[in-house]
Motif scaffolding. Structure first.
Motif, PDB file in Angstrom:
ATOM      1  N   LEU A   1      -6.059  -1.943  -6.182  1.00 48.08           N
ATOM      2  CA  LEU A   1      -6.711  -3.442  -5.899  1.00 48.08           C
ATOM      3  C   LEU A   1      -4.891  -4.080  -6.517  1.00 48.08           C
ATOM      4  CD1 LEU A   1      -8.489  -5.901  -6.535  1.00 48.08           C
ATOM      5  CD2 LEU A   1      -8.648  -4.839  -9.406  1.00 48.08           C
ATOM      6  N   LEU A   2      -4.365  -3.374  -6.715  1.00 47.36           N
ATOM      7  CA  LEU A   2      -2.847  -4.069  -8.019  1.00 47.36           C
ATOM      8  C   LEU A   2      -2.230  -4.434  -5.907  1.00 47.36           C
ATOM      9  CD1 LEU A   2      -1.674  -2.192 -10.588  1.00 47.36           C
ATOM     10  CD2 LEU A   2      -2.022  -4.430 -10.457  1.00 47.36           C
ATOM     11  N   ALA A   3      -2.249  -3.370  -5.480  1.00 41.68           N
ATOM     12  CA  ALA A   3      -1.867  -3.415  -3.821  1.00 41.68           C
ATOM     13  C   ALA A   3      -2.519  -4.711  -2.576  1.00 41.68           C
ATOM     14  CB  ALA A   3      -2.083  -2.008  -3.213  1.00 41.68           C
ATOM     15  N   LEU A   4      -3.605  -4.992  -2.454  1.00 41.05           N
ATOM     16  CA  LEU A   4      -4.258  -5.792  -2.048  1.00 41.05           C
ATOM     17  C   LEU A   4      -4.595  -7.049  -3.066  1.00 41.05           C
ATOM     18  CD1 LEU A   4      -6.993  -3.356  -1.505  1.00 41.05           C
ATOM     19  CD2 LEU A   4      -5.069  -4.294   0.021  1.00 41.05           C
ATOM     20  N   LEU A   5      -4.079  -7.012  -4.265  1.00 39.09           N
ATOM     21  CA  LEU A   5      -3.906  -8.433  -4.904  1.00 39.09           C
ATOM     22  C   LEU A   5      -2.691  -9.152  -4.357  1.00 39.09           C
ATOM     23  CD1 LEU A   5      -5.361  -8.259  -8.229  1.00 39.09           C
ATOM     24  CD2 LEU A   5      -6.827  -8.940  -6.209  1.00 39.09           C
ATOM     25  N   PRO A   6      -2.855 -10.528  -4.519  1.00 42.60           N
ATOM     26  CA  PRO A   6      -1.397 -11.177  -4.030  1.00 42.60           C
ATOM     27  C   PRO A   6      -1.217 -11.049  -5.260  1.00 42.60           C
ATOM     28  CG  PRO A   6      -3.418 -12.773  -3.513  1.00 42.60           C
ATOM     29  CD  PRO A   6      -4.187 -11.344  -4.054  1.00 42.60           C
ATOM     30  N   PRO A   7       0.485 -11.722  -5.514  1.00 45.94           N
ATOM     31  CA  PRO A   7       1.188 -12.266  -6.374  1.00 45.94           C
ATOM     32  C   PRO A   7       0.587 -12.631  -8.012  1.00 45.94           C
ATOM     33  CG  PRO A   7       2.758 -12.422  -4.876  1.00 45.94           C
ATOM     34  CD  PRO A   7       1.221 -11.922  -3.985  1.00 45.94           C
TER      35      PRO A   7
ATOM     36  N   LEU B   1       0.667  -1.335   0.024  1.00 45.58           N
ATOM     37  CA  LEU B   1      -0.049   0.057  -0.134  1.00 45.58           C
ATOM     38  C   LEU B   1       1.139   1.503   0.356  1.00 45.58           C
ATOM     39  CD1 LEU B   1      -2.676  -1.139   2.653  1.00 45.58           C
ATOM     40  CD2 LEU B   1      -3.191  -0.733  -0.375  1.00 45.58           C
ATOM     41  N   GLY B   2       1.955   1.551   0.327  1.00 52.45           N
ATOM     42  CA  GLY B   2       2.733   2.082   1.012  1.00 52.45           C
ATOM     43  C   GLY B   2       3.446   2.407  -0.289  1.00 52.45           C
ATOM     44  N   VAL B   3       3.844   1.349  -1.159  1.00 54.17           N
ATOM     45  CA  VAL B   3       4.557   1.758  -2.487  1.00 54.17           C
ATOM     46  C   VAL B   3       3.593   2.302  -3.609  1.00 54.17           C
ATOM     47  CG1 VAL B   3       5.816   0.771  -4.490  1.00 54.17           C
ATOM     48  CG2 VAL B   3       6.475  -0.098  -1.772  1.00 54.17           C
ATOM     49  N   HIS B   4       2.238   1.747  -3.847  1.00 55.61           N
ATOM     50  CA  HIS B   4       1.261   2.062  -4.550  1.00 55.61           C
ATOM     51  C   HIS B   4       1.165   3.641  -4.111  1.00 55.61           C
ATOM     52  CE1 HIS B   4       0.796  -1.177  -7.151  1.00 55.61           C
ATOM     53  NE2 HIS B   4       1.483  -1.924  -5.892  1.00 55.61           N
ATOM     54  N   ALA B   5       1.364   3.844  -2.668  1.00 52.07           N
ATOM     55  CA  ALA B   5       0.357   5.689  -2.706  1.00 52.07           C
ATOM     56  C   ALA B   5       1.784   6.037  -2.547  1.00 52.07           C
ATOM     57  CB  ALA B   5       0.426   5.082  -1.131  1.00 52.07           C
TER      58      ALA B   5
ATOM     59  N   LEU C   1       6.376  -3.899  -9.216  1.00 49.06           N
ATOM     60  CA  LEU C   1       7.333  -4.804  -8.698  1.00 49.06           C
ATOM     61  C   LEU C   1       8.602  -4.271  -7.789  1.00 49.06           C
ATOM     62  CD1 LEU C   1       9.089  -4.544 -13.038  1.00 49.06           C
ATOM     63  CD2 LEU C   1       8.107  -6.528 -11.440  1.00 49.06           C
ATOM     64  N   ALA C   2       8.372  -3.129  -7.189  1.00 51.28           N
ATOM     65  CA  ALA C   2       9.437  -2.316  -5.811  1.00 51.28           C
ATOM     66  C   ALA C   2       7.978  -2.944  -4.805  1.00 51.28           C
ATOM     67  CB  ALA C   2       8.987  -0.656  -5.893  1.00 51.28           C
ATOM     68  N   SER C   3       7.028  -3.208  -5.005  1.00 54.13           N
ATOM     69  CA  SER C   3       6.503  -3.196  -4.333  1.00 54.13           C
ATOM     70  C   SER C   3       6.988  -4.491  -3.519  1.00 54.13           C
ATOM     71  CB  SER C   3       4.714  -3.056  -3.588  1.00 54.13           C
ATOM     72  OG  SER C   3       4.559  -4.550  -4.692  1.00 54.13           O
ATOM     73  N   ALA C   4       6.874  -5.857  -4.409  1.00 53.03           N
ATOM     74  CA  ALA C   4       7.937  -7.086  -4.521  1.00 53.03           C
ATOM     75  C   ALA C   4       9.068  -7.247  -3.913  1.00 53.03           C
ATOM     76  CB  ALA C   4       7.243  -8.037  -5.888  1.00 53.03           C
ATOM     77  N   ARG C   5       9.860  -6.333  -4.243  1.00 50.35           N
ATOM     78  CA  ARG C   5      10.816  -6.117  -3.984  1.00 50.35           C
ATOM     79  C   ARG C   5      11.282  -5.927  -2.327  1.00 50.35           C
ATOM     80  NH1 ARG C   5      15.706  -6.479  -7.717  1.00 50.35           N
ATOM     81  NH2 ARG C   5      17.754  -5.713  -5.851  1.00 50.35           N
ATOM     82  N   LEU C   6       9.737  -4.923  -2.093  1.00 48.37           N
ATOM     83  CA  LEU C   6      10.030  -4.499  -0.999  1.00 48.37           C
ATOM     84  C   LEU C   6       9.684  -5.525   0.398  1.00 48.37           C
ATOM     85  CD1 LEU C   6      11.128  -2.162   0.935  1.00 48.37           C
ATOM     86  CD2 LEU C   6       8.232  -1.314   0.396  1.00 48.37           C
TER      87      LEU C   6
END
Length: 116
Positions: A56-62, A4-8, A105-110
């Motif tokens: 939606l992207l932040a809340l969905l699983p990979p 959520l932080g990365v997408h914000a 990509l950044a949220s997955a890396r984080l």
């Protein structure tokens, strides 16, 4: 929460890059070709769809649907803006789809970094 932080942050970057794009355009080519509120309302709608998609992207699983959703967002913005504003359509479709994908990509890396 990291997603959520990365997408914000991606949403804030969208606003900054939108402003920067308009500033550079007016510096290079003069004033905007369109007048009135239609262009601003179209941009507001694009931002609302962008923010909702990023939530939606932040809340969905990979999974495979994240890149598909980013591509769908870029295509939807392109189709929506293309008839009236071709230059804005290209800019905002690349901006919305690209920033969404970078946020994924950044949220997955984080998340991978925080897990260890």
């Amino acid at each position: 929460m990291a997603g959520l932080g990365v997408h914000a942050l991606g949403c804030l970057l969208f606003i900054v890059l939108s402003w920067l794009g308009f500033f550079l355009y007016t510096q290079l080519f003069g004033s905007l070709g369109s007048r009135g509120v239609a262009g601003g309302l179209a941009l507001l709608l694009v931002f609302c769809v962008y923010a909702g998609t990023n939530l939606l992207l932040a809340l969905l699983p990979p999974g495979w649907w994240k890149p598909a959703l980013c591509g769908l967002l870029g295509a939807a913005v392109l189709i929506y803006l293309l008839p009236q504003h071709p230059l804005r359509a290209i800019y905002f479709s690349v901006l919305s789809g690209g920033l969404s994908w970078l946020a994924v990509l950044a949220s997955a890396r984080l998340i991978q970094f925080l897990r260890g």
